[in-house]
Design a protein around this motif. Structure first.
Motif, PDB file in Angstrom:
ATOM      1  N   PRO A 128       9.162  11.227  -2.030  1.00 18.59           N
ATOM      2  CA  PRO A 128       9.052  10.676  -0.673  1.00 18.59           C
ATOM      3  C   PRO A 128       8.666   9.195  -0.667  1.00 18.59           C
ATOM      4  O   PRO A 128       9.052   8.450   0.230  1.00 18.59           O
ATOM      5  CB  PRO A 128       7.962  11.532  -0.017  1.00 18.59           C
ATOM      6  N   LEU A 129       7.921   8.776  -1.683  1.00 16.88           N
ATOM      7  CA  LEU A 129       7.552   7.354  -1.769  1.00 16.88           C
ATOM      8  C   LEU A 129       8.767   6.491  -2.094  1.00 16.88           C
ATOM      9  O   LEU A 129       8.877   5.362  -1.619  1.00 16.88           O
ATOM     10  CB  LEU A 129       6.444   7.162  -2.798  1.00 16.88           C
ATOM     11  N   PHE A 130       9.690   7.005  -2.913  1.00 19.38           N
ATOM     12  CA  PHE A 130      10.947   6.295  -3.152  1.00 19.38           C
ATOM     13  C   PHE A 130      11.679   6.101  -1.826  1.00 19.38           C
ATOM     14  O   PHE A 130      12.177   5.020  -1.526  1.00 19.38           O
ATOM     15  CB  PHE A 130      11.848   7.072  -4.124  1.00 19.38           C
ATOM     16  N   GLU A 131      11.755   7.165  -1.044  1.00 23.89           N
ATOM     17  CA  GLU A 131      12.432   7.107   0.256  1.00 23.89           C
ATOM     18  C   GLU A 131      11.736   6.122   1.187  1.00 23.89           C
ATOM     19  O   GLU A 131      12.390   5.343   1.889  1.00 23.89           O
ATOM     20  CB  GLU A 131      12.493   8.499   0.892  1.00 23.89           C
ATOM     21  N   ALA A 132      10.416   6.149   1.211  1.00 24.23           N
ATOM     22  CA  ALA A 132       9.662   5.231   2.070  1.00 24.23           C
ATOM     23  C   ALA A 132       9.898   3.780   1.649  1.00 24.23           C
ATOM     24  O   ALA A 132      10.020   2.889   2.497  1.00 24.23           O
ATOM     25  CB  ALA A 132       8.171   5.568   2.011  1.00 24.23           C
ATOM     26  N   THR A 133       9.992   3.551   0.353  1.00 25.17           N
ATOM     27  CA  THR A 133      10.259   2.203  -0.154  1.00 25.17           C
ATOM     28  C   THR A 133      11.637   1.732   0.285  1.00 25.17           C
ATOM     29  O   THR A 133      11.815   0.593   0.739  1.00 25.17           O
ATOM     30  CB  THR A 133      10.144   2.182  -1.694  1.00 25.17           C
ATOM     31  N   LEU A 134      12.634   2.605   0.159  1.00 29.96           N
ATOM     32  CA  LEU A 134      13.992   2.274   0.582  1.00 29.96           C
ATOM     33  C   LEU A 134      14.042   1.963   2.074  1.00 29.96           C
ATOM     34  O   LEU A 134      14.655   0.977   2.496  1.00 29.96           O
ATOM     35  CB  LEU A 134      14.943   3.419   0.234  1.00 29.96           C
TER      36      LEU A 134
ATOM     37  N   ILE B  95       9.686  -5.074   3.516  1.00 28.19           N
ATOM     38  CA  ILE B  95       9.483  -5.618   2.176  1.00 28.19           C
ATOM     39  C   ILE B  95      10.817  -6.174   1.685  1.00 28.19           C
ATOM     40  O   ILE B  95      11.882  -5.777   2.167  1.00 28.19           O
ATOM     41  CB  ILE B  95       8.928  -4.566   1.181  1.00 28.19           C
ATOM     42  N   THR B  96      10.744  -7.095   0.734  1.00 27.55           N
ATOM     43  CA  THR B  96      11.956  -7.711   0.192  1.00 27.55           C
ATOM     44  C   THR B  96      12.592  -6.788  -0.848  1.00 27.55           C
ATOM     45  O   THR B  96      11.918  -5.896  -1.379  1.00 27.55           O
ATOM     46  CB  THR B  96      11.617  -9.057  -0.490  1.00 27.55           C
ATOM     47  N   PRO B  97      13.862  -7.012  -1.160  1.00 31.54           N
ATOM     48  CA  PRO B  97      14.486  -6.218  -2.229  1.00 31.54           C
ATOM     49  C   PRO B  97      13.745  -6.356  -3.561  1.00 31.54           C
ATOM     50  O   PRO B  97      13.644  -5.395  -4.321  1.00 31.54           O
ATOM     51  CB  PRO B  97      15.896  -6.789  -2.318  1.00 31.54           C
ATOM     52  N   GLU B  98      13.198  -7.545  -3.835  1.00 30.58           N
ATOM     53  CA  GLU B  98      12.446  -7.736  -5.078  1.00 30.58           C
ATOM     54  C   GLU B  98      11.182  -6.892  -5.078  1.00 30.58           C
ATOM     55  O   GLU B  98      10.830  -6.273  -6.084  1.00 30.58           O
ATOM     56  CB  GLU B  98      12.088  -9.219  -5.270  1.00 30.58           C
ATOM     57  N   GLU B  99      10.499  -6.853  -3.922  1.00 29.93           N
ATOM     58  CA  GLU B  99       9.294  -6.028  -3.826  1.00 29.93           C
ATOM     59  C   GLU B  99       9.653  -4.553  -3.949  1.00 29.93           C
ATOM     60  O   GLU B  99       8.952  -3.793  -4.624  1.00 29.93           O
ATOM     61  CB  GLU B  99       8.580  -6.296  -2.494  1.00 29.93           C
ATOM     62  N   ALA B 100      10.749  -4.144  -3.319  1.00 29.02           N
ATOM     63  CA  ALA B 100      11.191  -2.748  -3.422  1.00 29.02           C
ATOM     64  C   ALA B 100      11.506  -2.397  -4.870  1.00 29.02           C
ATOM     65  O   ALA B 100      11.159  -1.317  -5.339  1.00 29.02           O
ATOM     66  CB  ALA B 100      12.415  -2.511  -2.534  1.00 29.02           C
ATOM     67  N   GLY B 101      12.136  -3.329  -5.588  1.00 25.25           N
ATOM     68  CA  GLY B 101      12.437  -3.098  -7.000  1.00 25.25           C
ATOM     69  C   GLY B 101      11.179  -2.928  -7.825  1.00 25.25           C
ATOM     70  O   GLY B 101      11.096  -2.046  -8.691  1.00 25.25           O
ATOM     71  N   ALA B 102      10.167  -3.759  -7.545  1.00 23.88           N
ATOM     72  CA  ALA B 102       8.905  -3.657  -8.278  1.00 23.88           C
ATOM     73  C   ALA B 102       8.213  -2.332  -7.977  1.00 23.88           C
ATOM     74  O   ALA B 102       7.712  -1.664  -8.883  1.00 23.88           O
ATOM     75  CB  ALA B 102       7.993  -4.835  -7.923  1.00 23.88           C
ATOM     76  N   VAL B 103       8.192  -1.936  -6.699  1.00 24.44           N
ATOM     77  CA  VAL B 103       7.558  -0.667  -6.324  1.00 24.44           C
ATOM     78  C   VAL B 103       8.297   0.494  -6.976  1.00 24.44           C
ATOM     79  O   VAL B 103       7.681   1.411  -7.533  1.00 24.44           O
ATOM     80  CB  VAL B 103       7.523  -0.504  -4.786  1.00 24.44           C
ATOM     81  N   THR B 104       9.619   0.454  -6.923  1.00 27.20           N
ATOM     82  CA  THR B 104      10.425   1.517  -7.513  1.00 27.20           C
ATOM     83  C   THR B 104      10.161   1.636  -9.012  1.00 27.20           C
ATOM     84  O   THR B 104      10.055   2.733  -9.547  1.00 27.20           O
ATOM     85  CB  THR B 104      11.920   1.266  -7.246  1.00 27.20           C
ATOM     86  N   HIS B 105      10.041   0.494  -9.679  1.00 26.14           N
ATOM     87  CA  HIS B 105       9.755   0.481 -11.113  1.00 26.14           C
ATOM     88  C   HIS B 105       8.410   1.175 -11.392  1.00 26.14           C
ATOM     89  O   HIS B 105       8.298   2.002 -12.305  1.00 26.14           O
ATOM     90  CB  HIS B 105       9.748  -0.960 -11.619  1.00 26.14           C
TER      91      HIS B 105
ATOM     92  N   SER C 189       0.826  -1.199   0.000  1.00 26.81           N
ATOM     93  CA  SER C 189       0.000   0.000   0.000  1.00 26.81           C
ATOM     94  C   SER C 189       0.863   1.253   0.000  1.00 26.81           C
ATOM     95  O   SER C 189       1.791   1.374   0.807  1.00 26.81           O
ATOM     96  CB  SER C 189      -0.897  -0.013   1.234  1.00 26.81           C
ATOM     97  N   LEU C 190       0.566   2.162  -0.918  1.00 24.44           N
ATOM     98  CA  LEU C 190       1.250   3.450  -0.990  1.00 24.44           C
ATOM     99  C   LEU C 190       0.202   4.550  -1.042  1.00 24.44           C
ATOM    100  O   LEU C 190      -0.802   4.420  -1.726  1.00 24.44           O
ATOM    101  CB  LEU C 190       2.122   3.535  -2.252  1.00 24.44           C
ATOM    102  N   ALA C 191       0.466   5.626  -0.331  1.00 27.07           N
ATOM    103  CA  ALA C 191      -0.480   6.749  -0.308  1.00 27.07           C
ATOM    104  C   ALA C 191       0.046   7.850  -1.208  1.00 27.07           C
ATOM    105  O   ALA C 191       0.860   8.664  -0.810  1.00 27.07           O
ATOM    106  CB  ALA C 191      -0.653   7.257   1.114  1.00 27.07           C
ATOM    107  N   LEU C 192      -0.403   7.849  -2.452  1.00 30.40           N
ATOM    108  CA  LEU C 192      -0.018   8.893  -3.401  1.00 30.40           C
ATOM    109  C   LEU C 192      -1.164   9.898  -3.451  1.00 30.40           C
ATOM    110  O   LEU C 192      -2.297   9.538  -3.760  1.00 30.40           O
ATOM    111  CB  LEU C 192       0.221   8.301  -4.790  1.00 30.40           C
ATOM    112  N   PRO C 193      -0.888  11.150  -3.110  1.00 33.46           N
ATOM    113  CA  PRO C 193      -1.972  12.138  -3.047  1.00 33.46           C
ATOM    114  C   PRO C 193      -2.585  12.414  -4.417  1.00 33.46           C
ATOM    115  O   PRO C 193      -1.927  12.279  -5.444  1.00 33.46           O
ATOM    116  CB  PRO C 193      -1.278  13.387  -2.497  1.00 33.46           C
ATOM    117  N   GLU C 194      -3.871  12.793  -4.394  1.00 31.08           N
ATOM    118  CA  GLU C 194      -4.554  13.195  -5.625  1.00 31.08           C
ATOM    119  C   GLU C 194      -3.851  14.420  -6.201  1.00 31.08           C
ATOM    120  O   GLU C 194      -3.384  15.277  -5.454  1.00 31.08           O
ATOM    121  CB  GLU C 194      -6.009  13.557  -5.331  1.00 31.08           C
TER     122      GLU C 194
END
Length: 153
Positions: free
Chosen positions: A96-102, A110-120, A82-87
């Motif tokens: 900030p979402l990149f930072e939160a993912t890291l 989350i796993t590195p694979e999940e982080a990679g998918a989110v980052t993508h 789940s990510l909260a991206l504002p309207e």
């Protein structure tokens, strides 16, 4: 080089057809093991083959056991993140979402694979937002240019 080698190879060093040194060669029409196995499975041998593999696995054959385990245990699928991206977000809002993912990856949430998918996905979102911004700016520039032309003309 021997005279025999000279007569079995062409100028590029490759064997001349029929002169590879293996005079018998592979017989015409010979099929490889994968083809033979596929034919055996089509002929109803699949149950018998499976029984042999299971018996070998139960008898301690590690390769057969791994084969069975690979088919019995479902491979894990990615989970929802789940990510909260504002309207009305801008490209800057994605950072900030990149930072939160890291951070989530670094803390083991989350796993590195999940982080990679989110980052993508976030990178794609950022590019899309930047394109929308550029398109708006170009439209505004065209309107301004049209006004200038109208006043000049």
């Amino acid at each position: 080089m021997t005279a025999d080698t000279d007569t079995t190879r062409d100028g590029g060093g490759r064997f001349i057809p029929g002169q590879s040194g293996n005079t018998a060669g592979r017989p015409r029409g010979a099929r490889n093991r994968a083809t033979l196995l596929a034919e055996a499975l089509q002929e109803g041998e699949d149950a018998r083959i499976l029984r042999v593999i299971v018996e070998r696995a139960l008898g301690g054959d590690a390769v057969a056991a791994r084969f069975c385990a690979d088919r019995l245990v479902a491979k894990p699928k990615g989970r929802a993140i789940s990510l909260a991206l504002p309207e009305g977000a801008t490209a800057a809002d994605v950072m900030p979402l990149f930072e939160a993912t890291l951070t989530a990856m670094a803390t083991g949430e989350i796993t590195p694979e999940e982080a990679g998918a989110v980052t993508h996905v976030l990178e794609g979102r950022k590019r899309a937002l930047e394109l929308v911004r550029l398109e708006r700016e170009m439209s505004e520039s065209e309107r301004i240019a049209a006004r200038i032309r109208a006043r000049a003309g």
